[in-house]
Design an enzyme around this catalytic site. Structure first.
Site, PDB file in Angstrom:
ATOM      1  N   THR A 125      33.689   5.914  43.996  1.00 44.94           N
ATOM      2  CA  THR A 125      34.397   4.966  43.124  1.00 44.94           C
ATOM      3  C   THR A 125      33.677   3.624  43.057  1.00 44.94           C
ATOM      4  OG1 THR A 125      36.416   3.637  43.036  1.00 44.94           O
ATOM      5  CG2 THR A 125      35.837   4.486  45.191  1.00 44.94           C
ATOM      6  N   ASP A 126      33.889   2.911  41.960  1.00 45.87           N
ATOM      7  CA  ASP A 126      33.315   1.556  41.855  1.00 45.87           C
ATOM      8  C   ASP A 126      33.945   0.597  42.870  1.00 45.87           C
ATOM      9  OD1 ASP A 126      35.829   1.268  40.668  1.00 45.87           O
ATOM     10  OD2 ASP A 126      35.078   0.426  38.787  1.00 45.87           O
ATOM     11  N   GLU A 127      35.105   0.992  43.448  1.00 42.22           N
ATOM     12  CA  GLU A 127      35.768   0.082  44.404  1.00 42.22           C
ATOM     13  C   GLU A 127      34.935  -0.141  45.658  1.00 42.22           C
ATOM     14  OE1 GLU A 127      39.913   0.373  45.092  1.00 42.22           O
ATOM     15  OE2 GLU A 127      40.334   1.053  43.067  1.00 42.22           O
ATOM     16  N   TYR A 153      41.599   2.013  51.341  1.00 41.88           N
ATOM     17  CA  TYR A 153      41.100   3.093  50.469  1.00 41.88           C
ATOM     18  C   TYR A 153      39.603   2.919  50.187  1.00 41.88           C
ATOM     19  CZ  TYR A 153      39.848   5.332  46.046  1.00 41.88           C
ATOM     20  OH  TYR A 153      39.183   6.041  45.077  1.00 41.88           O
ATOM     21  N   SER A 154      39.227   1.729  49.719  1.00 44.86           N
ATOM     22  CA  SER A 154      37.814   1.564  49.336  1.00 44.86           C
ATOM     23  C   SER A 154      36.910   1.621  50.566  1.00 44.86           C
ATOM     24  CB  SER A 154      37.592   0.285  48.537  1.00 44.86           C
ATOM     25  OG  SER A 154      38.056  -0.849  49.221  1.00 44.86           O
ATOM     26  N   LYS A 157      36.315   5.250  51.251  1.00 45.28           N
ATOM     27  CA  LYS A 157      35.388   5.865  50.287  1.00 45.28           C
ATOM     28  C   LYS A 157      33.949   5.402  50.556  1.00 45.28           C
ATOM     29  CE  LYS A 157      36.240   8.145  47.146  1.00 45.28           C
ATOM     30  NZ  LYS A 157      36.365   9.639  47.023  1.00 45.28           N
TER      31      LYS A 157
HETATM   32  P1  NAD Z   1      44.434  12.442  42.922  1.00 44.16           P
HETATM   33  O1  NAD Z   1      45.165  11.698  43.976  1.00 44.16           O
HETATM   34  O2  NAD Z   1      45.081  12.642  41.590  1.00 44.16           O
HETATM   35  O3  NAD Z   1      44.058  13.898  43.474  1.00 44.16           O
HETATM   36  C1  NAD Z   1      43.574  14.104  44.758  1.00 44.16           C
HETATM   37  C2  NAD Z   1      43.647  15.603  45.059  1.00 44.16           C
HETATM   38  O4  NAD Z   1      43.091  15.819  46.355  1.00 44.16           O
HETATM   39  C3  NAD Z   1      45.081  16.158  45.087  1.00 44.16           C
HETATM   40  O5  NAD Z   1      45.131  17.390  44.409  1.00 44.16           O
HETATM   41  C4  NAD Z   1      45.358  16.359  46.581  1.00 44.16           C
HETATM   42  O6  NAD Z   1      46.279  17.410  46.845  1.00 44.16           O
HETATM   43  C5  NAD Z   1      43.964  16.666  47.097  1.00 44.16           C
HETATM   44  N1  NAD Z   1      43.814  16.343  48.518  1.00 44.16           N
HETATM   45  C6  NAD Z   1      44.197  15.209  49.170  1.00 44.16           C
HETATM   46  N2  NAD Z   1      43.919  15.299  50.486  1.00 44.16           N
HETATM   47  C7  NAD Z   1      43.329  16.507  50.667  1.00 44.16           C
HETATM   48  C8  NAD Z   1      42.797  17.175  51.809  1.00 44.16           C
HETATM   49  N3  NAD Z   1      42.828  16.610  53.024  1.00 44.16           N
HETATM   50  N4  NAD Z   1      42.255  18.389  51.637  1.00 44.16           N
HETATM   51  C9  NAD Z   1      42.226  18.983  50.421  1.00 44.16           C
HETATM   52  N5  NAD Z   1      42.737  18.413  49.313  1.00 44.16           N
HETATM   53  C10 NAD Z   1      43.275  17.185  49.438  1.00 44.16           C
HETATM   54  O7  NAD Z   1      43.051  11.707  42.791  1.00 44.16           O
HETATM   55  P2  NAD Z   1      42.113  11.495  41.500  1.00 44.16           P
HETATM   56  O8  NAD Z   1      42.529  10.267  40.812  1.00 44.16           O
HETATM   57  O9  NAD Z   1      42.002  12.775  40.758  1.00 44.16           O
HETATM   58  O10 NAD Z   1      40.719  11.171  42.227  1.00 44.16           O
HETATM   59  C11 NAD Z   1      39.807  12.213  42.547  1.00 44.16           C
HETATM   60  C12 NAD Z   1      38.578  11.610  43.182  1.00 44.16           C
HETATM   61  O11 NAD Z   1      37.960  10.675  42.305  1.00 44.16           O
HETATM   62  C13 NAD Z   1      38.873  10.825  44.465  1.00 44.16           C
HETATM   63  O12 NAD Z   1      37.849  11.081  45.376  1.00 44.16           O
HETATM   64  C14 NAD Z   1      38.861   9.363  44.021  1.00 44.16           C
HETATM   65  O13 NAD Z   1      38.462   8.541  45.102  1.00 44.16           O
HETATM   66  C15 NAD Z   1      37.806   9.415  42.933  1.00 44.16           C
HETATM   67  N6  NAD Z   1      37.938   8.417  41.868  1.00 44.16           N
HETATM   68  C16 NAD Z   1      39.114   8.270  41.192  1.00 44.16           C
HETATM   69  C17 NAD Z   1      39.184   7.370  40.119  1.00 44.16           C
HETATM   70  C18 NAD Z   1      40.464   7.175  39.328  1.00 44.16           C
HETATM   71  O14 NAD Z   1      40.520   6.285  38.487  1.00 44.16           O
HETATM   72  N7  NAD Z   1      41.495   7.981  39.516  1.00 44.16           N
HETATM   73  C19 NAD Z   1      38.050   6.633  39.770  1.00 44.16           C
HETATM   74  C20 NAD Z   1      36.870   6.797  40.512  1.00 44.16           C
HETATM   75  C21 NAD Z   1      36.820   7.712  41.536  1.00 44.16           C
HETATM   76  O1  DAU Z   2      38.209   1.817  40.078  1.00 43.97           O
HETATM   77  C1  DAU Z   2      38.415   3.140  40.457  1.00 43.97           C
HETATM   78  C2  DAU Z   2      39.729   3.267  41.172  1.00 43.97           C
HETATM   79  O2  DAU Z   2      40.751   3.119  40.199  1.00 43.97           O
HETATM   80  C3  DAU Z   2      39.873   4.595  41.904  1.00 43.97           C
HETATM   81  O3  DAU Z   2      38.917   4.657  42.916  1.00 43.97           O
HETATM   82  C4  DAU Z   2      41.282   4.747  42.491  1.00 43.97           C
HETATM   83  O4  DAU Z   2      41.436   6.039  43.062  1.00 43.97           O
HETATM   84  C5  DAU Z   2      42.287   4.576  41.369  1.00 43.97           C
HETATM   85  O5  DAU Z   2      43.603   4.641  41.889  1.00 43.97           O
HETATM   86  C6  DAU Z   2      42.070   3.246  40.649  1.00 43.97           C
HETATM   87  O6  DAU Z   2      42.413   2.127  41.527  1.00 43.97           O
HETATM   88  P1  DAU Z   2      43.217   0.847  40.986  1.00 43.97           P
HETATM   89  O7  DAU Z   2      43.847   0.193  42.130  1.00 43.97           O
HETATM   90  O8  DAU Z   2      42.364   0.031  40.076  1.00 43.97           O
HETATM   91  O9  DAU Z   2      44.292   1.633  40.050  1.00 43.97           O
HETATM   92  P2  DAU Z   2      45.877   1.434  39.863  1.00 43.97           P
HETATM   93  O10 DAU Z   2      46.264   2.321  38.719  1.00 43.97           O
HETATM   94  O11 DAU Z   2      46.626   1.573  41.134  1.00 43.97           O
HETATM   95  O12 DAU Z   2      45.997  -0.077  39.400  1.00 43.97           O
HETATM   96  C7  DAU Z   2      45.277  -0.562  38.254  1.00 43.97           C
HETATM   97  C8  DAU Z   2      45.583  -2.049  38.143  1.00 43.97           C
HETATM   98  O13 DAU Z   2      46.970  -2.217  37.786  1.00 43.97           O
HETATM   99  C9  DAU Z   2      45.401  -2.818  39.437  1.00 43.97           C
HETATM  100  O14 DAU Z   2      44.884  -4.115  39.144  1.00 43.97           O
HETATM  101  C10 DAU Z   2      46.824  -2.951  39.999  1.00 43.97           C
HETATM  102  C11 DAU Z   2      47.676  -2.993  38.741  1.00 43.97           C
HETATM  103  N1  DAU Z   2      49.032  -2.410  38.880  1.00 43.97           N
HETATM  104  C12 DAU Z   2      49.136  -1.147  39.370  1.00 43.97           C
HETATM  105  C13 DAU Z   2      50.373  -0.548  39.523  1.00 43.97           C
HETATM  106  C14 DAU Z   2      50.510   0.850  40.081  1.00 43.97           C
HETATM  107  C15 DAU Z   2      50.147  -3.123  38.481  1.00 43.97           C
HETATM  108  O15 DAU Z   2      50.059  -4.266  37.993  1.00 43.97           O
HETATM  109  N2  DAU Z   2      51.381  -2.533  38.630  1.00 43.97           N
HETATM  110  C16 DAU Z   2      51.546  -1.283  39.152  1.00 43.97           C
HETATM  111  O16 DAU Z   2      52.714  -0.829  39.280  1.00 43.97           O
END
Ligand code: NAD
Ligand code: DAU
Length: 339
Positions: A125-127, A153-154, A157
């Site tokens: 992730t970019d985080e 979290y970050s 990662k």
């Molecule tokens: P998500 O939370 O929707 O899904 C995570 C999945 O992993 C779920 O199906 C969960 O059951 C499974 N999981 C969790 N712990 C596990 C374990 N111990 N063993 C096996 N499976 C397990 O997450 P997402 O948003 O789809 O993110 C997927 C990946 O992409 C993550 O690694 C996250 O860090 C990365 N990522 C997410 C975003 C975003 O915006 N969502 C952006 C950049 C990177």
């Molecule tokens: O940048 C990549 C990341 O993006 C991934 O690595 C993470 O897995 C993913 O969850 C996401 O992280 P963020 O913290 O940026 O996403 P989130 O949707 O939780 O929040 C986006 C922005 O919105 C953040 O600035 C917090 C704000 N927010 C979020 C929630 C849930 C609110 O203002 N209110 C809310 O209720």
């Protein structure tokens, strides 16, 4: 080709499975997922009976279980999406983030080292780069930006990324890493900004915007992310990090207003609440390297992607209603009641 995809019952992993089914119909896909609160087998309904798809419920941090899967299936490629992914939950309870995101990654790397692999890809992730100031729009994250994390979290990662680098250099393993910006699209768990705001707006509930709503995220439609990972698997260089993002920076408050406008709901639903602890101000990816090396560019414009996403949630009420009617209510109470 056998591709083992971890976390495939979650948001991005499931979209990646659908993408790979289309782009490589001849590949065998094996999904390993623990089915935590964020994993949902219903999401995989369209592929579950496909003879070239196998689902295995397992924890990536369970060494014995993972080795048995490698012994039985001998994957050629592993793509690790499995993670605890929500920043707010990591602030509440960091431990499980270290267990899954760090120890789980180590178990997968060890399994790949023991059984042999053509490629291990770590979805990061970019985080891991921390954040950028709001008053310096000229700054972007490149692959050379130092790791500088803010949340548990970050930090977890970034630790996993460092392990991947170490295994690549020390054992010469064929590892690639991608670091993507915020994804949006179908099947995102409704704890994240966009689906949470859609669900609340549809129920005429308050939309909880953290702080002043001026934090900036760089949004990418999930299919564009999946296509980038597919390209990295096909043509990426071993040992390389690829940043993935589409220069689509938006303030949270503007996203929320856009969702309300699409749904025809009133902005009076917006409620400013206590800010997230350690809240990152701005994320912004410089995607020059992946564009120049692999020819990748995002294809979905935000205006189209957000319309598609809102309509997907409208048309798939059953999918997210089941989620928010369960354990999610306890989470919501804990996270938002006294905010
Ligand atoms: P998500 O939370 O929707 O899904 C995570 C999945 O992993 C779920 O199906 C969960 O059951 C499974 N999981 C969790 N712990 C596990 C374990 N111990 N063993 C096996 N499976 C397990 O997450 P997402 O948003 O789809 O993110 C997927 C990946 O992409 C993550 O690694 C996250 O860090 C990365 N990522 C997410 C975003 C975003 O915006 N969502 C952006 C950049 C990177
Ligand atoms: O940048 C990549 C990341 O993006 C991934 O690595 C993470 O897995 C993913 O969850 C996401 O992280 P963020 O913290 O940026 O996403 P989130 O949707 O939780 O929040 C986006 C922005 O919105 C953040 O600035 C917090 C704000 N927010 C979020 C929630 C849930 C609110 O203002 N209110 C809310 O209720």
């Amino acid at each position: 080709m056998k591709v083992l995809i971890t976390g495939g019952a979650g948001f991005i992993g499931s979209n990646f499975i659908f993408h790979m089914r289309e782009s490589h119909p001849d590949y065998d896909l094996i999904c390993v997922d623990k089915l935590t609160y964020a994993g949902n087998l219903e999401t995989l309904a369209s592929v579950i009976n496909d003879p070239k798809f196998t689902f295995i419920k397992a924890d990536i941090a369970d060494r014995k279980g993972i080795y048995e899967i490698f012994e039985a299936h001998h994957p050629d490629v592993v793509v690790n999406f499995a993670a605890e992914s929500h920043v707010d939950r990591s602030i509440e309870n960091p431990s499980v983030f270290l267990e899954t995101n760090v120890m789980g990654t180590q178990v997968l790397l060890d399994a790949c080292r023991t059984y042999g692999i053509q490629r291990y890809h770590q979805v990061s992730t970019d985080e891991v780069y921390g954040d950028l100031p709001l008053d310096r729009p000229d700054l972007f994250f490149t692959e050379q930006t130092p790791l500088h994390t803010s949340s548990p979290y970050s930090a977890s990662k970034a630790s996993a990324d460092l392990l991947c680098n170490a295994y690549q250099r020390t054992y010469g393993m064929p590892i690639t890493i991608s670091r993507c910006s915020n994804n949006y699209g179908p099947y995102q768990f409704p704890e994240k900004l966009i689906p949470l705001m859609i669900a609340n707006a549809l129920a005429d509930k308050p939309l909880p915007v953290y702080g002043e709503g001026i934090n900036v995220r760089d949004w990418l439609y999930v299919e564009d992310h999946c296509r980038a990972i597919d390209l990295i698997l096909e043509h990426g260089k071993v040992g390389q990090v690829y940043n993935i993002g589409g220069h689509n920076e938006m303030r949270n408050i503007d996203i929320v207003k856009k969702i309300l406008a699409i749904l025809g709901k009133t902005e009076s639903l917006i409620t400013y609440v206590t800010d997230r602890k350690g809240h990152d101000m701005r994320y912004a990816i410089d995607p020059t390297f992946i564009h120049q090396e692999l020819g990748w560019l995002p294809e979905t414009k935000f205006a189209d992607g957000i319309e598609k996403t809102v309509h997907w949630y409208l048309e798939n009420h059953g999918w997210w209603k089941n989620i928010i009617n369960g354990e999610y209510q306890n989470y919501y109470e804990r996270m938002y009641r006294n905010r």
